[in-house]
Structures are given as C-alpha cells and as structure tokens.
Write an enzyme that holds these catalytic residues in place. Structure first.
Site, PDB file in Angstrom:
ATOM      1  N   HIS A  52      -8.466  -5.868   3.598  1.00 13.72           N
ATOM      2  CA  HIS A  52      -7.365  -5.822   4.553  1.00 13.72           C
ATOM      3  C   HIS A  52      -7.674  -6.567   5.851  1.00 13.72           C
ATOM      4  CE1 HIS A  52      -9.423  -2.124   6.221  1.00 13.72           C
ATOM      5  NE2 HIS A  52      -8.987  -2.643   7.345  1.00 13.72           N
ATOM      6  N   SER A  76     -13.323  -2.029  10.953  1.00 14.99           N
ATOM      7  CA  SER A  76     -13.127  -2.286   9.524  1.00 14.99           C
ATOM      8  C   SER A  76     -13.989  -3.449   9.052  1.00 14.99           C
ATOM      9  CB  SER A  76     -11.657  -2.608   9.236  1.00 14.99           C
ATOM     10  OG  SER A  76     -10.854  -1.479   9.381  1.00 14.99           O
ATOM     11  N   ASP A 131     -10.868  -2.491  -1.743  1.00 13.51           N
ATOM     12  CA  ASP A 131     -10.699  -2.999  -0.382  1.00 13.51           C
ATOM     13  C   ASP A 131     -11.947  -3.737   0.101  1.00 13.51           C
ATOM     14  OD1 ASP A 131      -9.242  -3.582   1.876  1.00 13.51           O
ATOM     15  OD2 ASP A 131      -9.772  -1.733   2.919  1.00 13.51           O
TER      16      ASP A 131
END
Length: 510
Positions: A132, A252, A162
């Site tokens: 992402h 992230s 992911d």
C-alpha cells in the site's frame, strides 16, 4: 570490640548467603554483560551487548538495536497522478436547460504525494516495504539514512500479504538480518523504526502484545479489488505480530526489530479510532516477509503452496458440534477433490494438530505456515481422526492444481485481463431469445479491456468470437486463447441483447 566482631561476622554470613542464593537462583546465568567498545568508524561509538545469556524478559539496552537497524530503514516518497473532474457550482437554469455536470470541465491531472518507510534487505539495493506504500505510484523516491536520494523501481508486489519489493541502484548498503519470527514471544522487547509524519529515522520501543493476529484488513482490500477487476488472487494471509511500540502514518513498511537488531516484521497497520496511534500496531512476520520478497526477486511473483482444505479453528463449543475428540486444532470441514490434502489421504472431519512438528491451534497461524511454502514442497501433517493421531506427508500444489512454479507471465491470463464474468445458458433461455448458441455476460468489471474497449454490459449474449461460434464458457475461453496463440492484436466479439432485435459487434484489444 565484641560488638564490632559480631557485625563483621553477620556481614560475612550475609554475603555468603547472597552468593549462594544468586548461584542457585539461575540469575548468574542470565547476567547481561555490556562492554564499551569503539567502532572501526572514527565517528561512531557503540555499545556492544553480549546477548548470549540475555533473557527474553530483560529490556537490555535499546541503543545497540537502534544503531544497527536505523541505517537500514529508508524513507519512501510516492508521487502519483490522478484525473480529477473540476466541480461546477449549480445554477438555477440547470433544470430548464437539462445541463449535466459531466458536460462541464474535462478531467485534469492532479498530483498526489504520500510517504512511507522501507527496509534494505540486501546490500545491492533491494528494499522490502508495504504494497500500500507503492500502490499506484508513478514515481518512488528513496531517501537513505545518510540523506542520499534515489529513484526506485518496483520489482514486484503481493497484495495478499501487503508486501512489495523495490530496488535502487547502489552497492554496499547497510541491510538487516532476518530473524525467525516463529521464535517471537509475547512480552519480548522490540523497536519500531520508520518515518512517521515525515519525521525521518524515528525509533520507538515496546513489547510484543500478541502474535497470530487476524484483523481482516487485507481481506477487505481483497474483496474491493475483486469487485473492481473480477481477478482471482491468492487469499490473504493475516497472522500479524501485535506490538505496543508507537507506530503512526508513515511507519508503514518500516522495521520491527528485536534487541539484536534483527528484523522480526514489517510494520503495516494500526488499530485506531482516529487514524493516529492508539496503542495497537501490527506487523507482517519476518517469515512471511522473507518468503514473499525472495519469490518476488527470484520469480517476479509469489509462489503459494495450497493444501486444498477449508479450515475451521476449533474451540470447546464447535468441537462438540463437530463431535471430535479434541478441542484445539484446525478442523477440516471440506477438502478439494484434486487438492494436496485429499490426494495424501486427509479427510473431512480430521483435525490438524501439527505441521512439520509445530503445534497449530489458530487459523491465522495455519494459513501462515502453509502460505510460506511453495508448490511441490512436502509437509508432514499430524491429524486426529476419531481420537487417534495419524501422520501424512503432503505435497503442496499451486492454485491451478499443479506442483510446478507458476511463471509471472502465466499468473495473469488474458481471460482475467478481460475483466468479465461469463456463464452458460440453458436451452430454455436460448429459445426465449431466439438464438441457437451463446453465453451470457454475468458481470463486467471496471478494470478490464471489456470495460475499456467496448460498451458491453451485463446481460449481453455472446454468440461468436471472431468467426468462431461459442455455446459454452469453455468454448468462449478457448476462442480467446486461440486468438492470443495466433498472436492476434484484437478480436471481434458479437452477440445480442435480450430486449434488442439486432446484432452488435465490438472490437476488443487483447
């Protein structure tokens, strides 16, 4: 004098008792030895910690793990361009003239920026991050710990975990060593390293709060992508490491490391009512990260092994419903006819207790253990069947049912690129429509060449592909594949609509 002698004797006795207690309590073996040392780099001083006798419960010294991990974590800046239609203020004349907002203003390109983190996993520039973080980006800028900037290219992505791999052109970069995430324990001290809110190289500390967490965040993305494209993907694997180390937007793709500075996970998500850190953060375990990144670098796509069962996590309630002899494990509610488990002899009603000797009591862990295997890998599975344990050696299969590696170019077929769902028609339906042959378009997905190149809608009856008449989904698939095999750039799809008497033909780019 006698009083002083008495005090000395008491002190000696206390010292002896303390030494004896220390020796037999085991604390002697768990002592932490911190040696001061000067690095070979003139400008770097560090504490070298002897971890040989370091217990899992000791906080130790965070400076060593931070000094090892921070230089291997990068800041990723993603730039993407989106078409945005300019909004027009409503007018009192709109209803009179029948104006439509779509008639006003052509879509204009708008630049969007976002940022995240990444972990250097090889000295020659391969970087692990979250899918992402890079998804939809037109340009990726990577800024290293020493403030150098690079343009990165995407090597491969895996939405089901992911995880993504990007690469920069450089040599002799600092990189992190993978730890075995199966050895991670609840209560263990960890550090989260990343770039929250564009604050470069930020380190926070916490403990492992839980392991094997399924928060269904990847499953939601899977459903959204399927609704848009209709493309079948690998099922999501969610077996997150949960930590209370502070993680915020921008973290992230960053590193979760142990006190040795080894990578135990990639920080991926937070549980928050307002989008900011609220005490819970989740990381993809290093076992999954290592497997996925290796596959993406080596094959260009992830090689997932499949067992071919529908698993149900057991508890004391459903164990009674299923009438099994154990209350922990993975209940096999169904097996795929040509799946690996069925071929090996595993049956519906069996309870999987162990995989390769590792006890399995949760579905997320079960999916993780199988998911990090490749097609053709053999696993030893211990099941409980009617109170007796049996061992089976199972050769895992790919999602197509074979044992071989699926090449990148085969992973997404032309049929999936069409973005259409086709279903067979009954003879009654054909008679009502007045056609001798045909297949029905069940659904047209946004992300596909059918939606891009044609005006075909759900309900369209396809009677032929090129010069080939089609009367089943199988024949339609074969006609499209034959056109690709013959290296045709495009093909004509013809058919009818239920309420329209004439034929329609659409040119489709393959």
């Amino acid at each position: 004098m006698k009083s002083n002698l008495k005090i000395v004797l008491i002190a000696v006795a206390s010292s002896v008792a303390t030494v004896v207690a220390f020796k037999y309590s085991g604390l002697e073996e768990r002592a932490v030895i911190i040696n001061e040392a000067v690095s070979s780099d003139a400008d770097t001083n560090s504490k070298l910690i002897n971890f040989a006798n370091l217990p899992a419960s000791a906080p130790g010294d965070f400076t060593y793990a931070a000094s090892v991990s921070a230089p291997a974590v990068v800041h990723i800046k993603a730039t993407s361009t989106r078409a945005v239609r300019q909004q027009r203020m409503p007018s009192i004349f709109d209803d009179f003239f029948g104006f439509d907002d779509k008639m006003f203003g052509q879509p204009q390109n708008q630049e969007q920026r976002s940022s995240g983190s990444g972990v250097i996993i090889s000295k020659d520039g391969y970087i692990a991050t979250n899918n992402h973080v890079v998804d939809g980006a037109d340009e990726l800028e990577v800024i290293t710990y020493n403030k150098k900037s690079y343009i990165a290219e995407v090597v491969g992505v895996d939405p089901s975990t992911d995880i993504a791999v990007i690469k920069i052109t450089e040599k002799d970069l600092p990189s992190l060593t993978f730890a075995n995430s199966d050895n991670v324990k609840v209560g263990e001290w960890v550090l989260a390293v990343g770039n929250p809110f564009n604050l470069e190289s930020t380190v926070t500390a916490g403990i492992i709060s839980a392991i094997g967490r399924d928060i269904s965040i990847l499953a939601r993305g899977y459903q959204e992508r399927f609704q848009k494209s209709g493309e079948q993907e690998d099922t999501p694997i969610e077996s997150f490491i949960q930590t209370d180390a502070a993680v915020n937007p921008g973290n992230s793709g960053g590193a979760l490391v142990n006190l040795r500075g080894e990578l135990i996970g990639i920080n991926t998500a937070i549980a928050s009512p307002n989008g900011a850190y609220a005490g819970y953060a989740f990381a993809v375990p290093s076992g999954i990260v290592k497997k996925v990144t290796t596959d993406l670098i080596k094959f260009g796509n992830v090689q997932r092994g499949y067992l071919g069962v529908v698993p149900v996590e057991l508890d004391n309630k459903n164990a009674k419903e299923f009438d099994v002899k154990v209350s922990q494990g993975i209940y096999v509610s169904k097996t795929t006819e040509d799946g690996a488990a069925n071929i090996a002899g595993i049956e519906p009603g069996d309870v999987i207790l162990k995989i390769d000797g590792l006890k399995i009591i949760s579905e997320p862990k079960f999916r993780e253990i199988i998911g990090i295997k490749r097609p053709g890998d053999k696993v030893k599975i211990t099941v409980n069947r009617e109170g007796k344990e049996k061992d089976y050696t199972v050769t895992l299969r790919n999602r197509d049912g074979g044992k071989s590696i699926i090449k990148k170019e085969e992973a997404k077929s032309v049929l999936s690129k069409l973005g259409v769902s086709i279903e067979d028609m009954s003879s009654v339906e054909k008679e009502e429509l007045g056609v001798r042959n045909g297949v029905k378009v069940e659904k047209v997905f946004e992300a596909g060449s059918i939606a891009r190149d044609t005006d075909i809608r759900a309900g369209f009856i396809i009677t032929r592909v090129g010069n080939v008449k089609v009367d089943s989904k199988k024949e339609f698939d074969a006609a499209i594949e034959e056109a690709v095999k013959n290296k045709e750039d495009g093909v004509l799809i013809c058919g009818v609509y239920k309420s329209v008497s004439r034929n329609f033909c659409y040119g489709l780019t393959l």
